[in-house]
Write a protein that holds these residues in place. Structure first.
Motif, mmCIF file in Angstrom:
data_model
loop_
_atom_site.group_PDB
_atom_site.id
_atom_site.type_symbol
_atom_site.label_atom_id
_atom_site.label_comp_id
_atom_site.label_asym_id
_atom_site.label_seq_id
_atom_site.Cartn_x
_atom_site.Cartn_y
_atom_site.Cartn_z
ATOM 1 N N GLU A 12 14.825 -47.560 -27.822
ATOM 2 C CA GLU A 12 14.840 -47.647 -26.357
ATOM 3 C C GLU A 12 16.147 -47.088 -25.811
ATOM 4 O OE1 GLU A 12 14.071 -51.712 -25.381
ATOM 5 O OE2 GLU A 12 11.913 -51.572 -25.822
ATOM 6 N N GLY A 13 17.242 -47.337 -26.532
ATOM 7 C CA GLY A 13 18.528 -46.771 -26.137
ATOM 8 C C GLY A 13 18.534 -45.259 -26.227
ATOM 9 N N ILE A 14 17.897 -44.724 -27.267
ATOM 10 C CA ILE A 14 17.802 -43.271 -27.406
ATOM 11 C C ILE A 14 17.038 -42.671 -26.228
ATOM 12 C CG2 ILE A 14 16.710 -41.421 -28.743
ATOM 13 C CD1 ILE A 14 17.316 -43.100 -31.249
ATOM 14 N N ALA A 15 15.894 -43.278 -25.888
ATOM 15 C CA ALA A 15 15.070 -42.763 -24.788
ATOM 16 C C ALA A 15 15.850 -42.761 -23.475
ATOM 17 C CB ALA A 15 13.800 -43.592 -24.658
ATOM 18 N N ALA A 16 16.629 -43.811 -23.230
ATOM 19 C CA ALA A 16 17.409 -43.902 -21.994
ATOM 20 C C ALA A 16 18.513 -42.852 -21.968
ATOM 21 C CB ALA A 16 17.998 -45.300 -21.854
ATOM 22 N N GLU A 17 19.212 -42.703 -23.090
ATOM 23 C CA GLU A 17 20.297 -41.718 -23.152
ATOM 24 C C GLU A 17 19.753 -40.302 -22.992
ATOM 25 O OE1 GLU A 17 24.026 -40.726 -26.088
ATOM 26 O OE2 GLU A 17 22.045 -40.969 -27.012
ATOM 27 N N PHE A 18 18.631 -40.017 -23.634
ATOM 28 C CA PHE A 18 18.042 -38.680 -23.546
ATOM 29 C C PHE A 18 17.638 -38.367 -22.109
ATOM 30 C CE2 PHE A 18 14.317 -35.818 -25.001
ATOM 31 C CZ PHE A 18 15.118 -34.686 -24.954
ATOM 32 N N ALA A 19 17.054 -39.333 -21.432
ATOM 33 C CA ALA A 19 16.658 -39.115 -20.033
ATOM 34 C C ALA A 19 17.876 -38.800 -19.166
ATOM 35 C CB ALA A 19 15.931 -40.346 -19.496
ATOM 36 N N ARG A 20 18.978 -39.520 -19.373
ATOM 37 C CA ARG A 20 20.188 -39.258 -18.594
ATOM 38 C C ARG A 20 20.683 -37.842 -18.829
ATOM 39 N NH1 ARG A 20 21.346 -44.656 -20.206
ATOM 40 N NH2 ARG A 20 22.627 -43.922 -21.960
ATOM 41 N N ARG A 21 20.622 -37.388 -20.062
ATOM 42 C CA ARG A 21 21.094 -36.040 -20.361
ATOM 43 C C ARG A 21 20.196 -34.972 -19.738
ATOM 44 N NH1 ARG A 21 23.854 -35.584 -26.303
ATOM 45 N NH2 ARG A 21 25.145 -37.454 -26.156
ATOM 46 N N VAL A 22 18.898 -35.202 -19.797
ATOM 47 C CA VAL A 22 17.981 -34.216 -19.235
ATOM 48 C C VAL A 22 18.142 -34.128 -17.715
ATOM 49 C CG1 VAL A 22 15.549 -33.609 -18.923
ATOM 50 C CG2 VAL A 22 16.326 -34.517 -21.121
ATOM 51 N N ARG A 23 18.378 -35.250 -17.087
ATOM 52 C CA ARG A 23 18.505 -35.259 -15.623
ATOM 53 C C ARG A 23 19.859 -34.743 -15.141
ATOM 54 N NH1 ARG A 23 14.208 -37.957 -13.432
ATOM 55 N NH2 ARG A 23 13.167 -39.547 -14.710
ATOM 56 N N ARG A 24 20.856 -34.731 -16.007
ATOM 57 C CA ARG A 24 22.195 -34.322 -15.601
ATOM 58 C C ARG A 24 22.365 -32.828 -15.841
ATOM 59 N NH1 ARG A 24 24.761 -37.867 -18.395
ATOM 60 N NH2 ARG A 24 25.700 -36.558 -20.007
ATOM 61 N N VAL A 25 22.429 -32.070 -14.784
ATOM 62 C CA VAL A 25 22.534 -30.615 -14.877
ATOM 63 C C VAL A 25 23.808 -30.240 -15.637
ATOM 64 C CG1 VAL A 25 22.760 -28.475 -13.578
ATOM 65 C CG2 VAL A 25 21.258 -30.294 -12.735
ATOM 66 N N GLY A 26 23.659 -29.355 -16.587
ATOM 67 C CA GLY A 26 24.807 -28.883 -17.351
ATOM 68 C C GLY A 26 25.166 -29.737 -18.544
ATOM 69 N N ALA A 27 24.450 -30.844 -18.782
ATOM 70 C CA ALA A 27 24.744 -31.731 -19.908
ATOM 71 C C ALA A 27 24.055 -31.198 -21.158
ATOM 72 C CB ALA A 27 24.292 -33.150 -19.602
ATOM 73 N N VAL A 28 24.634 -30.164 -21.728
ATOM 74 C CA VAL A 28 23.994 -29.509 -22.870
ATOM 75 C C VAL A 28 24.200 -30.328 -24.139
ATOM 76 C CG1 VAL A 28 23.933 -27.443 -24.300
ATOM 77 C CG2 VAL A 28 24.181 -27.240 -21.816
ATOM 78 N N GLY A 29 25.450 -30.507 -24.521
ATOM 79 C CA GLY A 29 25.751 -31.329 -25.696
ATOM 80 C C GLY A 29 25.341 -30.668 -26.999
ATOM 81 N N GLU A 30 25.933 -31.152 -28.086
ATOM 82 C CA GLU A 30 25.584 -30.630 -29.403
ATOM 83 C C GLU A 30 25.707 -31.738 -30.433
ATOM 84 O OE1 GLU A 30 29.601 -28.391 -30.701
ATOM 85 O OE2 GLU A 30 28.523 -27.408 -29.070
ATOM 86 N N ASP A 31 25.156 -32.882 -30.097
ATOM 87 C CA ASP A 31 25.121 -34.014 -31.026
ATOM 88 C C ASP A 31 24.578 -33.590 -32.378
ATOM 89 O OD1 ASP A 31 26.172 -36.160 -29.789
ATOM 90 O OD2 ASP A 31 24.298 -37.130 -29.284
ATOM 91 N N GLY A 32 25.219 -34.017 -33.434
ATOM 92 C CA GLY A 32 24.675 -33.793 -34.765
ATOM 93 C C GLY A 32 25.399 -32.749 -35.572
ATOM 94 N N VAL A 33 26.182 -31.873 -34.933
ATOM 95 C CA VAL A 33 26.878 -30.818 -35.674
ATOM 96 C C VAL A 33 27.991 -31.404 -36.536
ATOM 97 C CG1 VAL A 33 28.274 -28.733 -35.466
ATOM 98 C CG2 VAL A 33 26.298 -29.057 -33.971
ATOM 99 N N SER A 34 28.779 -32.289 -35.977
ATOM 100 C CA SER A 34 29.881 -32.877 -36.740
ATOM 101 C C SER A 34 29.360 -33.650 -37.947
ATOM 102 C CB SER A 34 30.717 -33.802 -35.852
ATOM 103 O OG SER A 34 31.854 -34.276 -36.544
ATOM 104 N N GLU A 35 28.258 -34.338 -37.782
ATOM 105 C CA GLU A 35 27.680 -35.094 -38.896
ATOM 106 C C GLU A 35 27.212 -34.175 -40.021
ATOM 107 O OE1 GLU A 35 27.858 -37.608 -35.362
ATOM 108 O OE2 GLU A 35 27.129 -35.561 -35.706
ATOM 109 N N LEU A 36 26.662 -33.008 -39.669
ATOM 110 C CA LEU A 36 26.280 -32.035 -40.692
ATOM 111 C C LEU A 36 27.515 -31.502 -41.418
ATOM 112 C CD1 LEU A 36 23.495 -29.943 -38.922
ATOM 113 C CD2 LEU A 36 23.200 -31.533 -40.817
ATOM 114 N N ARG A 37 28.601 -31.312 -40.671
ATOM 115 C CA ARG A 37 29.861 -30.891 -41.288
ATOM 116 C C ARG A 37 30.298 -31.909 -42.348
ATOM 117 N NH1 ARG A 37 34.766 -32.872 -40.234
ATOM 118 N NH2 ARG A 37 33.994 -33.914 -38.358
ATOM 119 N N LEU A 38 30.209 -33.189 -42.002
ATOM 120 C CA LEU A 38 30.640 -34.232 -42.925
ATOM 121 C C LEU A 38 29.716 -34.333 -44.138
ATOM 122 C CD1 LEU A 38 31.691 -36.902 -40.287
ATOM 123 C CD2 LEU A 38 33.210 -35.633 -41.822
ATOM 124 N N VAL A 39 28.423 -34.161 -43.932
ATOM 125 C CA VAL A 39 27.482 -34.155 -45.068
ATOM 126 C C VAL A 39 27.885 -33.076 -46.065
ATOM 127 C CG1 VAL A 39 25.120 -33.601 -45.762
ATOM 128 C CG2 VAL A 39 25.521 -35.155 -43.848
#
Length: 307
Positions: free
Chosen positions: A265-292
């Motif tokens: 439910e937290g994911i769904a809420a956060e995703f909606a905020r990002r989609v509604r916020r113009v310019g909120a591109v983000g790149e979640d997940g890249v740093s975690e792949l670096r660490l893997v």
């Protein structure tokens, strides 16, 4: 954007039910399409929801604002790229992609198209973790330990691709590691791997790992296990002065996978905020792949030194 956002889900495996429930419970989302290669799953009658077995057709026909990708790890890069190219916002299950190069390419595409791209790190939405962060607010963190222990066969169910390194990207490090690393960086900021031991089974699947990290002057340790009897997911934080703070991510939710319902439910809420916020591109997940990648490389180097 006003009113509910039109969303589709690609991949109807074991984790999809948590996304589907969270989307259904949210006023931000209107589930209008689902897609799976298995027609029995994709074409199951769902009122008001179109079923597809081809994600490209769904992207072309369903009029989506966003898509949630829960398909196997080896399909993430292609599906996400197809969605971003068509201007559809993406929330993808961790890991973002199979490796850092794929992840960086997706992040670049998201920036180029100006389309939100986020990875579903559900543990950062855990209520116990949120409470921990609030309790240590303003304090200097000196050490963090994250334990992510489970028996993968119990969690994967019929999704046997988890145990295929070519499709999963590895084993516990590639799949559970990103969730744990995300918690470390949520507490400390960007981290670097300083040591790693990784254990493999006869099939070449990494079943456990012991990882040490550093962020500034703070240290971190991540313990991963895919052969643990039962389940243990917790975070331990030591602050300046030696006080220890803990968060049991499963506390108060003892049933199998019970904690995931509120986290998604937290994911769904956060995703909606990002989609509604113009310019909120983000790149979640890249740093975690670096660490893997750092974990696997460090473990190989240290194994070679120890021989």
């Amino acid at each position: 954007m006003s009113g509910p956002l039109r969303v589709g889900v690609v991949g109807l495996g074991v984790i999809a039910r948590f996304h589907l429930a969270a989307l259904a419970a949210s006023p931000d989302w209107d589930l209008v399409a689902v897609c799976d290669l298995d027609p029995a799953k994709a074409l199951e009658p769902r009122p008001g929801v179109a079923g597809y077995t081809d994600h490209t057709r769904m992207l072309a026909e369903a009029g989506l604002d966003a898509v949630v990708v829960t398909a196997p790890n080896d399909t993430h890069a292609r599906i996400c790229a197809d969605a971003l190219t068509t201007g559809v916002a993406v929330c993808v299950e961790k890991p973002l992609a199979l490796d850092l190069a794929e992840g960086e390419a997706l992040a670049a595409l998201a920036r180029e198209r100006g389309v939100p791209l986020t990875t579903a790190f559900h543990r950062r939405h855990n209520s116990e973790f949120a409470a921990l962060r609030e309790r240590i607010g303003g304090r200097t963190v000196t050490e963090v330990t994250v334990r992510y222990l489970e028996r993968i066969e119990e969690h994967a169910g019929s999704d046997t691709w988890y145990l295929d390194p070519a499709r999963c990207g590895g084993g516990c490090v590639a799949d559970n590691g990103p969730n744990a690393f995300n918690l470390v960086e949520a507490l400390l900021g960007r981290a670097e791997v300083t040591g790693a031991r990784v254990g493999y089974d006869e099939a070449g699947v990494d079943r456990w790992a012991d990882v040490t990290m550093v962020s500034g002057r703070a240290r971190a340790r991540v313990l991963l296990d895919w052969s643990h009897p039962g389940e243990r997911k917790d975070v331990e934080v030591r602050t300046a002065g030696g006080r220890v703070w803990t968060a049991d991510l499963l506390s108060g939710r003892p049933a199998f996978k019970e904690s995931l319902w509120h986290e998604y439910e937290g994911i769904a809420a956060e995703f909606a905020r990002r989609v509604r916020r113009v310019g909120a591109v983000g790149e979640d997940g890249v740093s975690e792949l670096r660490l893997v990648g750092e974990v696997y490389r460090t473990a190989l180097q240290q194994e070679g030194v120890g021989r």
